[in-house]
Design an enzyme around this catalytic site. Sequence first.
Site, PDB file in Angstrom:
ATOM      1  N   PRO A   2     -31.814  -1.346  22.477  1.00 44.62           N
ATOM      2  CA  PRO A   2     -30.728  -0.612  23.139  1.00 44.62           C
ATOM      3  C   PRO A   2     -31.176  -0.093  24.504  1.00 44.62           C
ATOM      4  O   PRO A   2     -32.338   0.253  24.703  1.00 44.62           O
ATOM      5  CB  PRO A   2     -30.443   0.535  22.171  1.00 44.62           C
ATOM      6  CG  PRO A   2     -30.966   0.082  20.858  1.00 44.62           C
ATOM      7  CD  PRO A   2     -32.146  -0.784  21.163  1.00 44.62           C
ATOM      8  N   GLU A   3     -30.246  -0.033  25.439  1.00 45.81           N
ATOM      9  CA  GLU A   3     -30.544   0.463  26.774  1.00 45.81           C
ATOM     10  C   GLU A   3     -29.970   1.866  26.935  1.00 45.81           C
ATOM     11  O   GLU A   3     -29.378   2.421  26.008  1.00 45.81           O
ATOM     12  CB  GLU A   3     -30.022  -0.537  27.807  1.00 45.81           C
ATOM     13  CG  GLU A   3     -30.625  -1.922  27.567  1.00 45.81           C
ATOM     14  CD  GLU A   3     -30.231  -2.987  28.571  1.00 45.81           C
ATOM     15  OE1 GLU A   3     -29.826  -2.639  29.704  1.00 45.81           O
ATOM     16  OE2 GLU A   3     -30.337  -4.184  28.225  1.00 45.81           O
ATOM     17  N   LYS A  53     -35.069   5.569  27.099  1.00 47.05           N
ATOM     18  CA  LYS A  53     -34.852   5.116  25.733  1.00 47.05           C
ATOM     19  C   LYS A  53     -35.468   6.063  24.701  1.00 47.05           C
ATOM     20  O   LYS A  53     -35.530   5.750  23.515  1.00 47.05           O
ATOM     21  CB  LYS A  53     -35.403   3.702  25.578  1.00 47.05           C
ATOM     22  CG  LYS A  53     -34.715   2.731  26.539  1.00 47.05           C
ATOM     23  CD  LYS A  53     -35.332   1.354  26.532  1.00 47.05           C
ATOM     24  CE  LYS A  53     -34.695   0.489  27.615  1.00 47.05           C
ATOM     25  NZ  LYS A  53     -35.271  -0.866  27.657  1.00 47.05           N
ATOM     26  N   GLN A  70     -38.083   2.304  19.778  1.00 41.93           N
ATOM     27  CA  GLN A  70     -38.693   0.989  19.985  1.00 41.93           C
ATOM     28  C   GLN A  70     -37.688  -0.098  19.605  1.00 41.93           C
ATOM     29  O   GLN A  70     -36.526  -0.018  19.934  1.00 41.93           O
ATOM     30  CB  GLN A  70     -40.008   0.886  19.191  1.00 41.93           C
ATOM     31  CG  GLN A  70     -41.000   1.998  19.474  1.00 41.93           C
ATOM     32  CD  GLN A  70     -41.617   1.925  20.870  1.00 41.93           C
ATOM     33  OE1 GLN A  70     -41.346   1.015  21.645  1.00 41.93           O
ATOM     34  NE2 GLN A  70     -42.415   2.914  21.218  1.00 41.93           N
ATOM     35  N   ARG A 125     -44.462   9.542  32.546  1.00 42.86           N
ATOM     36  CA  ARG A 125     -44.478   8.218  33.164  1.00 42.86           C
ATOM     37  C   ARG A 125     -43.096   7.736  33.601  1.00 42.86           C
ATOM     38  O   ARG A 125     -42.971   7.022  34.592  1.00 42.86           O
ATOM     39  CB  ARG A 125     -45.096   7.220  32.180  1.00 42.86           C
ATOM     40  CG  ARG A 125     -45.382   5.857  32.747  1.00 42.86           C
ATOM     41  CD  ARG A 125     -46.235   5.033  31.806  1.00 42.86           C
ATOM     42  NE  ARG A 125     -45.570   4.739  30.543  1.00 42.86           N
ATOM     43  CZ  ARG A 125     -45.909   5.228  29.367  1.00 42.86           C
ATOM     44  NH1 ARG A 125     -46.921   6.084  29.283  1.00 42.86           N
ATOM     45  NH2 ARG A 125     -45.265   4.894  28.266  1.00 42.86           N
ATOM     46  N   ASN A 169     -32.368  -5.136  30.018  1.00 44.31           N
ATOM     47  CA  ASN A 169     -32.086  -6.497  30.464  1.00 44.31           C
ATOM     48  C   ASN A 169     -30.626  -6.740  30.832  1.00 44.31           C
ATOM     49  O   ASN A 169     -30.324  -7.335  31.861  1.00 44.31           O
ATOM     50  CB  ASN A 169     -32.534  -7.506  29.409  1.00 44.31           C
ATOM     51  CG  ASN A 169     -32.594  -8.908  29.972  1.00 44.31           C
ATOM     52  OD1 ASN A 169     -33.060  -9.107  31.089  1.00 44.31           O
ATOM     53  ND2 ASN A 169     -32.110  -9.879  29.222  1.00 44.31           N
ATOM     54  N   ARG A 253     -37.933 -12.253  29.908  1.00 40.92           N
ATOM     55  CA  ARG A 253     -36.644 -11.912  29.317  1.00 40.92           C
ATOM     56  C   ARG A 253     -35.581 -12.892  29.797  1.00 40.92           C
ATOM     57  O   ARG A 253     -35.644 -13.380  30.917  1.00 40.92           O
ATOM     58  CB  ARG A 253     -36.229 -10.481  29.709  1.00 40.92           C
ATOM     59  CG  ARG A 253     -37.234  -9.396  29.348  1.00 40.92           C
ATOM     60  CD  ARG A 253     -37.344  -9.180  27.844  1.00 40.92           C
ATOM     61  NE  ARG A 253     -36.093  -8.725  27.275  1.00 40.92           N
ATOM     62  CZ  ARG A 253     -35.667  -7.463  27.309  1.00 40.92           C
ATOM     63  NH1 ARG A 253     -36.392  -6.525  27.909  1.00 40.92           N
ATOM     64  NH2 ARG A 253     -34.518  -7.132  26.744  1.00 40.92           N
TER      65      ARG A 253
END
EC number: 3.2.2.-
Length: 263
Positions: A2-3, A53, A70, A125, A169, A253
Site C-alpha cells: 500500500p502507498e 507507510k 511492510q 530517515r 509505484n 518495479r
Amino acid sequence: MPEGPEIRRAADNLEAAIKGKPLTDVWFAFPQLKSYQSRLIGQHVTHVETRGKALLTHFSNDLTLYSHNQLYGVWRVVDTGEEPQTTRVLRVKLQTADKTILLYSASDIEMLTPEQLTTHPFLQRVGHDVLDPNLTPEVVKERLLSPRFRNRQFAGLLLDQAFLAGLGNYLRVEILWQVGLTGNHKAKDLNAAQLDALAHALLDIPRLSYATRGQVDENKYHGALFRFKVFHRDGEPCERCGGIIEKTTLSSRPFYWCPGCQH
C-alpha cells in the site's frame, strides 16, 4: 505494498473506530511490548498519524505505537467480541467498549516515548509526507533541486521515502505521465515550467487518490476523481495523445508509460 493514500485511509478507519474511547483491553504478541499492556488500560488513542507507510498510534499517556506493515501487515476493525476467521497471526489488539482494532502479520512494531519518537531511525530517515497539508509545492521544488536529489533519475527517486514519504509505484507512474516525463529524467535537467508542474503533481495526485480513489462520482460536474491513466493499462491507447501505453521495468518495479507523450 500500500502507498501513502491507502495507509492514510487505514489510519482514518482506525481513528473512526476507537479515537477518544477508553481502552478496555490491550494485547501485544511480542514479549518486549507486554509490559505496556496494563499501562494502556484506561488510556485512549488521541490520533493516528501517518509518516509515509508507517503508522503512529498516539495514546493519552504520551506513548506512541509505531508500526510498519511492510508487505504483509494489515489492520482490521471489528465489533468488540468478534473474532475474525483468518490464518493471519495477530500482533496487536486495542479494544474499547464497542470497537476493537487488530493488527495482523506485521513484524515491525515498537512502543516509543516522546524522546524516542524524535530519534527513531526510520522516522529520522523519511522525508516530508506527501499528504501533510502543510507541505507546499515550493518546499517540494526545493527538495527536487537540493544537492542530495537533483542528480537522481526519477525512476528511483520517486520510490525513495527519504525524498517524499508515501510515494510508491502507482503514484510514480501516474505522476510522471501527468507531467509528460520519463523515469530517466532528473530534476537538474528540467526547465522552470516542468519543475513547477512536477512539484504540484507530486502533491496533487497523491492527495486526489487519498480523497477519491474508489469512489463513484454521481455528480459528473463536481470535482475530479482519481483513476489510473497508465498504471496497469499497457496495450491501451493513451487518452492524451492516442499512443499505445507500454510496460517496462524501472528500479526493479513495473513501469507504465506512453512513448508518444512522455519524453
